[in-house]
Design a protein around this motif. Sequence first.
Motif, PDB file in Angstrom:
ATOM      1  N   GLY A 176      -5.361   9.540  -3.128  1.00 53.02           N
ATOM      2  CA  GLY A 176      -4.117   9.180  -3.790  1.00 53.02           C
ATOM      3  C   GLY A 176      -3.546   7.842  -3.351  1.00 53.02           C
ATOM      4  N   THR A 177      -4.319   7.042  -2.607  1.00 54.89           N
ATOM      5  CA  THR A 177      -3.799   5.773  -2.099  1.00 54.89           C
ATOM      6  C   THR A 177      -4.127   4.620  -3.041  1.00 54.89           C
ATOM      7  N   TYR A 178      -3.315   3.572  -2.935  1.00 54.34           N
ATOM      8  CA  TYR A 178      -3.531   2.351  -3.706  1.00 54.34           C
ATOM      9  C   TYR A 178      -3.183   1.161  -2.821  1.00 54.34           C
ATOM     10  N   GLY A 179      -3.592  -0.020  -3.247  1.00 52.88           N
ATOM     11  CA  GLY A 179      -3.239  -1.244  -2.540  1.00 52.88           C
ATOM     12  C   GLY A 179      -3.241  -2.418  -3.503  1.00 52.88           C
ATOM     13  N   ARG A 216       0.847  -1.195   0.000  1.00 58.62           N
ATOM     14  CA  ARG A 216       0.000   0.000   0.000  1.00 58.62           C
ATOM     15  C   ARG A 216       0.877   1.237   0.000  1.00 58.62           C
ATOM     16  N   GLY A 217       0.318   2.302  -0.562  1.00 65.25           N
ATOM     17  CA  GLY A 217       1.046   3.553  -0.558  1.00 65.25           C
ATOM     18  C   GLY A 217       0.202   4.689  -1.087  1.00 65.25           C
ATOM     19  N   THR A 218       0.836   5.831  -1.223  1.00 65.87           N
ATOM     20  CA  THR A 218       0.191   7.034  -1.736  1.00 65.87           C
ATOM     21  C   THR A 218       1.026   7.562  -2.889  1.00 65.87           C
ATOM     22  N   VAL A 219       0.357   7.972  -3.959  1.00 69.09           N
ATOM     23  CA  VAL A 219       1.019   8.619  -5.087  1.00 69.09           C
ATOM     24  C   VAL A 219       0.870  10.121  -4.874  1.00 69.09           C
ATOM     25  N   ARG A 220       1.990  10.840  -4.910  1.00 72.08           N
ATOM     26  CA  ARG A 220       1.984  12.291  -4.688  1.00 72.08           C
ATOM     27  C   ARG A 220       2.644  13.009  -5.865  1.00 72.08           C
ATOM     28  N   ASP A 221       2.192  14.228  -6.110  1.00 70.19           N
ATOM     29  CA  ASP A 221       2.776  15.035  -7.181  1.00 70.19           C
ATOM     30  C   ASP A 221       3.976  15.816  -6.643  1.00 70.19           C
ATOM     31  N   GLY A 222       4.507  16.705  -7.462  1.00 71.28           N
ATOM     32  CA  GLY A 222       5.694  17.458  -7.086  1.00 71.28           C
ATOM     33  C   GLY A 222       5.506  18.373  -5.902  1.00 71.28           C
TER      34      GLY A 222
END
Length: 181
Positions: free
Chosen positions: A93-96, A40-46
Amino acid sequence: MSTVGSTPSQTVGPYLGLGLPWPDGPDVVAEDAPGAVWIRGTVRDGAGAPVPDALIETWQADPQGRFDHPDDPRDERADGFRGFGRCPTTDEGTYGIRTVVPGALPGQAPHIDVSVFARGLLHRVVTRIYFADQAEANAADEVLTSVPPERRDTLIASRTEDGYRFDVRLQGEGETVFFDV
């Protein structure tokens, strides 16, 4: 005489959620599979903001380091292990991805290949997930050791109660290392 300009490039857009469905979604393995873990995690922009419309794809070997693919050079293939997962990010913005920890490949530490598709990208970006509890194997992996030491931590997933955490930073401070493939 008039000249014709080039067509503007298009970024990966909102069609991701509509055009790339995957029947098994984030499940590389079944819930009751031996050794099943969550990544699991989060995708973040700049700017550090969550990216609510990204898509994470994973591709990996089975726990013995084999692929169910004719190009796998070993005699014994991973019969039936697909090794593929796909998960859109949530509004936060999370995924698993539910999977198993892959085995080592010849000359490589256990890892999962990751493609990230998101708004603002002309092409997917590709990275790898290595595992914090595989320090000895990680130290011998030629790909990981080719990354500057101060950036390697962006490729290492940390252990959690039910698996691992792997955040993706698309650019800026703490940007995840992406590979030119």
